[in-house]
Design a protein around this motif. Structure first.
Motif, PDB file in Angstrom:
ATOM      1  N   CYS A 290       0.812  -1.330  -0.031  1.00  0.00           N
ATOM      2  CA  CYS A 290      -0.048  -0.052   0.081  1.00  0.00           C
ATOM      3  C   CYS A 290       0.672   1.263   0.119  1.00  0.00           C
ATOM      4  N   MET A 291       0.767   2.113  -0.976  1.00  0.00           N
ATOM      5  CA  MET A 291       1.385   3.463  -1.168  1.00  0.00           C
ATOM      6  C   MET A 291       0.915   4.538  -0.513  1.00  0.00           C
ATOM      7  N   MET A 292       1.284   4.961   0.791  1.00  0.00           N
ATOM      8  CA  MET A 292       0.348   5.881   1.607  1.00  0.00           C
ATOM      9  C   MET A 292       0.579   7.352   1.065  1.00  0.00           C
ATOM     10  N   GLU A 293      -0.543   8.010   0.965  1.00  0.00           N
ATOM     11  CA  GLU A 293      -0.480   9.659   0.820  1.00  0.00           C
ATOM     12  C   GLU A 293      -0.259  10.313   2.002  1.00  0.00           C
ATOM     13  N   GLN A 294      -0.661   9.861   3.140  1.00  0.00           N
ATOM     14  CA  GLN A 294      -0.590  10.448   4.284  1.00  0.00           C
ATOM     15  C   GLN A 294       0.066   9.433   5.200  1.00  0.00           C
ATOM     16  N   THR A 295       0.275   9.756   6.519  1.00  0.00           N
ATOM     17  CA  THR A 295       0.982   8.670   7.493  1.00  0.00           C
ATOM     18  C   THR A 295       0.195   7.593   7.851  1.00  0.00           C
ATOM     19  N   ARG A 296      -1.197   7.800   7.996  1.00  0.00           N
ATOM     20  CA  ARG A 296      -1.982   6.763   8.726  1.00  0.00           C
ATOM     21  C   ARG A 296      -2.839   6.014   7.679  1.00  0.00           C
ATOM     22  N   LEU A 297      -3.353   4.855   7.917  1.00  0.00           N
ATOM     23  CA  LEU A 297      -4.339   3.948   7.180  1.00  0.00           C
ATOM     24  C   LEU A 297      -5.713   4.714   7.024  1.00  0.00           C
ATOM     25  N   SER A 298      -5.755   5.529   7.852  1.00  0.00           N
ATOM     26  CA  SER A 298      -7.269   6.046   8.110  1.00  0.00           C
ATOM     27  C   SER A 298      -7.267   7.121   6.951  1.00  0.00           C
ATOM     28  N   SER A 299      -6.360   7.417   6.001  1.00  0.00           N
ATOM     29  CA  SER A 299      -6.193   8.305   4.844  1.00  0.00           C
ATOM     30  C   SER A 299      -6.320   7.612   3.767  1.00  0.00           C
ATOM     31  N   TYR A 300      -5.839   8.102   2.492  1.00  0.00           N
ATOM     32  CA  TYR A 300      -5.987   7.670   1.255  1.00  0.00           C
ATOM     33  C   TYR A 300      -4.536   6.869   1.032  1.00  0.00           C
ATOM     34  N   TYR A 301      -4.593   5.716   0.222  1.00  0.00           N
ATOM     35  CA  TYR A 301      -3.899   5.084  -0.127  1.00  0.00           C
ATOM     36  C   TYR A 301      -3.957   4.482  -1.440  1.00  0.00           C
ATOM     37  N   SER A 302      -2.878   3.948  -2.146  1.00  0.00           N
ATOM     38  CA  SER A 302      -3.093   3.105  -3.632  1.00  0.00           C
ATOM     39  C   SER A 302      -2.322   1.875  -3.679  1.00  0.00           C
ATOM     40  N   ASP A 303      -2.340   1.326  -4.448  1.00  0.00           N
ATOM     41  CA  ASP A 303      -1.358   0.113  -4.974  1.00  0.00           C
ATOM     42  C   ASP A 303      -0.467   0.562  -5.928  1.00  0.00           C
ATOM     43  N   PRO A 304       0.971   0.785  -5.551  1.00  0.00           N
ATOM     44  CA  PRO A 304       1.854   1.503  -6.495  1.00  0.00           C
ATOM     45  C   PRO A 304       1.948   0.733  -7.813  1.00  0.00           C
ATOM     46  N   TYR A 305       1.980  -0.512  -7.867  1.00  0.00           N
ATOM     47  CA  TYR A 305       2.020  -1.314  -8.952  1.00  0.00           C
ATOM     48  C   TYR A 305       0.804  -0.937 -10.169  1.00  0.00           C
ATOM     49  N   VAL A 306      -0.380  -0.804  -9.723  1.00  0.00           N
ATOM     50  CA  VAL A 306      -1.534  -0.600 -10.541  1.00  0.00           C
ATOM     51  C   VAL A 306      -1.462   0.771 -11.046  1.00  0.00           C
ATOM     52  N   ARG A 307      -0.840   1.664 -10.189  1.00  0.00           N
ATOM     53  CA  ARG A 307      -0.868   3.115 -10.569  1.00  0.00           C
ATOM     54  C   ARG A 307       0.331   3.150 -12.000  1.00  0.00           C
ATOM     55  N   ALA A 308       1.466   2.541 -11.401  1.00  0.00           N
ATOM     56  CA  ALA A 308       2.521   2.344 -12.307  1.00  0.00           C
ATOM     57  C   ALA A 308       1.804   1.759 -13.888  1.00  0.00           C
ATOM     58  N   VAL A 309       1.268   0.722 -13.831  1.00  0.00           N
ATOM     59  CA  VAL A 309       0.442   0.153 -14.901  1.00  0.00           C
ATOM     60  C   VAL A 309      -0.206   1.344 -15.552  1.00  0.00           C
ATOM     61  N   LEU A 310      -1.284   1.886 -15.141  1.00  0.00           N
ATOM     62  CA  LEU A 310      -2.086   2.636 -15.801  1.00  0.00           C
ATOM     63  C   LEU A 310      -1.430   4.011 -16.039  1.00  0.00           C
ATOM     64  N   GLU A 311      -0.258   4.488 -15.665  1.00  0.00           N
ATOM     65  CA  GLU A 311       0.343   5.765 -16.166  1.00  0.00           C
ATOM     66  C   GLU A 311       1.117   5.260 -17.311  1.00  0.00           C
ATOM     67  N   LEU A 312       1.864   4.078 -17.159  1.00  0.00           N
ATOM     68  CA  LEU A 312       2.439   3.553 -18.439  1.00  0.00           C
ATOM     69  C   LEU A 312       1.652   3.400 -19.687  1.00  0.00           C
ATOM     70  N   ALA A 313       0.486   2.895 -19.204  1.00  0.00           N
ATOM     71  CA  ALA A 313      -0.400   2.558 -20.432  1.00  0.00           C
ATOM     72  C   ALA A 313      -1.192   3.967 -21.052  1.00  0.00           C
ATOM     73  N   GLU A 314      -0.692   5.162 -20.306  1.00  0.00           N
ATOM     74  CA  GLU A 314      -1.352   6.496 -20.575  1.00  0.00           C
ATOM     75  C   GLU A 314      -2.950   6.477 -20.833  1.00  0.00           C
ATOM     76  N   VAL A 315      -3.419   5.595 -19.552  1.00  0.00           N
ATOM     77  CA  VAL A 315      -4.660   5.729 -19.622  1.00  0.00           C
ATOM     78  C   VAL A 315      -5.329   6.945 -18.588  1.00  0.00           C
ATOM     79  N   PRO A 316      -6.185   7.678 -19.067  1.00  0.00           N
ATOM     80  CA  PRO A 316      -6.608   8.927 -18.337  1.00  0.00           C
ATOM     81  C   PRO A 316      -7.554   8.162 -17.198  1.00  0.00           C
TER      82      PRO A 316
END
Length: 769
Positions: free
Chosen positions: A646-672
């Protein structure tokens, strides 16, 4: 009758033997606690045995009437006190008839209100007097807008509240003491301007009375009384301190000259002096362990307790410290005519946010005294506007100024540097509970220069200071000293060199210091630096069982925490990786840092591709999206870095997080992503390793998630894109697996899974369109 010779008639005062002088101003609606304090003094005089004098009232007598030029508020308070006790005691009309002789001349509405008030005698009960009066049919509407009338209503309520617990018999005694012509309990002296040979205009220019005393004037009068009463209570056998006379002189001369330079935009330095006084007093409270709370809002009560307390020796020590500090500051800055002069003095010791040879960077305003006068005792949210670390630094400066054995300028710069380093490394140690010890140790260190005195500060940092001093002494190199000081003054280090080896040749240390300064000079983005640092190794630190701290793409504070940490698991790896990066940068050249960092990253990635070893570090180095979490924190349910993150935007799990691998895939695919997918999750209920799906933006259905072996794909219209899935080797349950190998316990993909998934996603999105 006691008297002192005046320097000027307006400075003369006389009082009855045994009476005490009261300079407290009478109340106004804004006076608050001060108003009740003044009235309480009057009440005590009426219900006790003590007499009180309200000082001089200046004015002239015309046609048998005394017309005061000042003292309006004091006289009004006495008038209302007479009225209240007359009503409370139900005295006869004849006995209270003299009250009608008090009137106002300047406002018709005030005059009419006083005239009406003198004729009525309401029955007092639990209801406030002001409410009763304003409910009467004869209460004029204009009186509600008259500030004098409104002030009198406030005073009447305060008087009523103060006498609420006084019984009727005591009230009759108070009336007798108040109206007695032979032995009145409250007196004031009349002083005719005509007899003194003064005109009204000259008096106003000299005295500025006719308006309420400011908070500072009120405090000054009160404090003078505290000193006077303390001296008066000293045993006859004891030598008098003369502090009362010294204070009254210095507060209007030497100390006024000192503080005038710090005046605000209103061309008034009263508030600045009170903040400095509060600072000195708080230091005294801490250091002497006195029974008072630093930064107490009631400065007058605190000052009385500290500088007029019953324990003579303790009180004298507190007075000594106050006078010593104010005298020392005045002597030190006697040369100053502007704030720029004092700034210049502080700039010979300190720099603000950047390294400047011969000074110590303190990462804030260098003029600590000015900052104290502007902000001490104030708050910024939950924090002190003038922080405890800055309090310690200013305390050190003052100790340097007032000590009899003053260090040389070179010595004080060296000691301030070490002290800065130790203070900034002691965030956990600097607490109010042990502030007395911290202050004492700072004082000892400034005078002696012995680092062993700093026993309550961060132990590891003190030891580092000893090691740095030994390193410099062993080499005696000007270049080494300048390199070390420049490092210490860097914003990301702030005196802490835990990431640097001091057991090396001085040339090695100097070149690493230069490389660090070149990398973190502010011209290269943190994103590029973190990429090159990852290329050199796993520099993460474990901040919890499942949490790993990396650098941030935008927050300097995260980098600072990484570089100054000492006890976290992984600190040694951070140090080794940073050292490898610094050496590599030096070897590649410091001319074009961005190109050098880029080459370090590309060399690592090229080697990984050539050996077909794609682990988590490769992916994080390769794809900026995987380093985009602002906090730099990654959380893993497997308690190790890998493919479950889990890649954290803030310091605690009660905040937003995302999966770094999924983000990398979508960014490389240039998907809006805003058009097709949402990838951020809000962890209000924690996180699950198998639920971090990216979602279709249109219907929130699952689309893509990471697995240990690769990815899993779900499509609501799979039949339309089955050929695409089959062509990319996606199996029946939607899994896109990657061939892997395990070496020394580390799992490597044999192909770049992000590239594989990005190719697939690109075709799926194209098919969906």
């Amino acid at each position: 009758m006691a008297a002192r010779k005046p320097n000027h008639p307006l400075q003369r005062y006389e009082k009855r033997a045994g009476a005490r002088l009261c300079y407290l101003p009478p109340p106004t609606p804004r006076a608050g606690t001060r108003s009740r304090s003044f009235l309480d003094v009057l009440r005590q005089a009426l219900t006790g045995e003590e007499e009180i004098s309200l000082d001089f009232v200046y004015g002239d007598t015309k046609d048998g009437r005394f017309i005061p030029l000042d003292g309006q508020q004091r006289l009004t308070s006495l008038y209302l006190l007479h009225w209240y006790l007359a009503v409370r005691c139900r005295v006869s009309d004849e006995e209270r008839d003299f009250i009608k002789q008090f009137t106002y001349h300047t406002r018709f509405s005030s005059r009419d209100f006083c005239a009406k008030l003198a004729t009525i005698c309401p029955v007092l009960n639990d209801r406030r007097i002001s409410e009763w009066l304003q409910d009467q049919h004869w209460f004029a509407g204009s009186w509600r807008k008259d500030p004098t009338v409104q002030s009198m209503l406030v005073v009447l309520d305060d008087v009523q509240a103060l006498f609420a617990e006084v019984d009727d018999e005591a009230c009759h005694v108070a009336w007798t003491r108040l109206t007695s012509e032979a032995n009145p309990s409250i007196t004031f002296e009349l002083l005719s301007l005509e007899e003194m040979g003064l005109t009204d205009e000259l008096y106003i220019k000299m005295n500025s009375r006719g308006k309420p005393l400011t908070e500072f004037e009120h405090f000054k009068a009160q404090f003078e009384q505290v000193l006077k009463e303390f001296e008066g209570a000293l045993p006859a056998t004891r030598e008098q301190t003369g502090r009362y006379a010294k204070f009254t002189r210095k507060i209007d001369q030497d100390w006024a000259d000192l503080i005038w330079t710090f005046r605000g935009a209103n061309d008034n330095a009263d508030e600045e002096f009170l903040r400095l006084f509060r600072f000195i007093t708080d230091i005294t409270i801490w250091r002497h362990g006195l029974d008072a709370r630093p930064a107490d809002e009631d400065l007058e009560a605190t000052a009385k307790a500290i500088y007029g307390g019953p324990e003579t020796e303790v009180t004298l020590a507190a007075q000594n410290n106050l006078f010593s500090v104010l005298d020392g500051l005045h002597a030190e800055f006697a040369f100053a005519t502007t704030m720029a002069d004092i700034d210049k003095w502080f700039r010979t010791l300190f720099a603000d946010n950047e390294h400047r040879a011969g000074t110590v960077t303190i990462f804030g305003d260098v003029n600590l005294l000015d900052d104290c006068c502007r902000s001490y005792g104030l708050s910024q949210g939950r924090n002190r506007a003038f922080s405890l670390p800055r309090t310690l630094l200013l305390h050190a400066v003052i100790e340097y100024i007032v000590t009899d054995s003053r260090p040389s300028r070179d010595e004080i710069r060296e000691r301030m540097r070490c002290l800065r380093n130790v203070i900034f490394a002691s965030q956990n140690e600097i607490r109010v509970e042990i502030f007395r010890a911290l202050l004492d140790e700072v004082s000892d260190y400034i005078v002696s220069g012995d680092l062993a005195a700093l026993k309550s500060f961060n132990r590891a940092q003190v030891e580092e200071e000893v090691a740095k001093a030994s390193f410099l002494l062993a080499n005696r190199s000007v270049e080494l000293g300048e390199s070390m000081y420049r490092l210490e003054d860097h914003d990301l280090l702030r005196g802490n060199l835990a990431m640097f080896d001091l057991n090396v040749d001085e040339r090695v240390f100097i070149r690493r210091a230069r490389a660090f300064d070149a990398i973190f000079a502010g011209k290269t983005s943190y994103e590029e630096i973190s990429q090159a640092l990852l290329a050199c190794g796993d520099y993460s630190q474990k901040i919890a069982g499942d949490r790993f701290q990396f650098a941030s793409p935008s927050l300097p504070s995260v980098w600072r925490d990484l570089f100054v940490a000492r006890s976290r698991p992984g600190v040694d790896n951070t140090k080794a990786t940073l050292t490898e990066l610094l050496d590599a940068v030096h070897d590649e050249g410091l001319v074009d840092i961005e190109a050098t960092l880029r080459k370090i990253s590309e060399d690592y990635l090229r080697e990984a591709v050539a050996s077909k070893k794609y682990d988590w570090r490769y992916y994080m180095t390769k794809y900026p999206a995987m380093r985009s979490g602002k906090s730099g924190i990654f959380i893993s349910s497997s308690y190790e870095m890998g493919f479950d993150l889990c890649m954290m935007e803030q310091t605690r799990l009660s905040s937003y997080y995302s999966d770094p691998y999924v983000r990398a895939v979508l960014e490389l695919a240039e998907v809006p992503q805003d058009k097709y997918f949402s990838v951020w999750h809000y962890g209000y209920a924690g996180y699950e390793a198998d639920s971090r799906w990216s979602l279709y933006s249109s219907n929130n259905r699952h689309f893509l998630r990471i697995t240990q072996e690769g990815f899993q794909i779900k499509s609501g219209r799979k039949s339309r894109i089955q050929a695409i899935l089959d062509g990319h080797g996606v199996d029946g349950d939607g899994s896109l697996n990657v061939r892997q190998s395990t070496i020394a316990g580390i799992v490597f993909d044999r192909k770049d899974r992000v590239v594989m998934a990005a190719d697939l996603v690109r075709e799926i999105v194209k098919g969906e369109d």
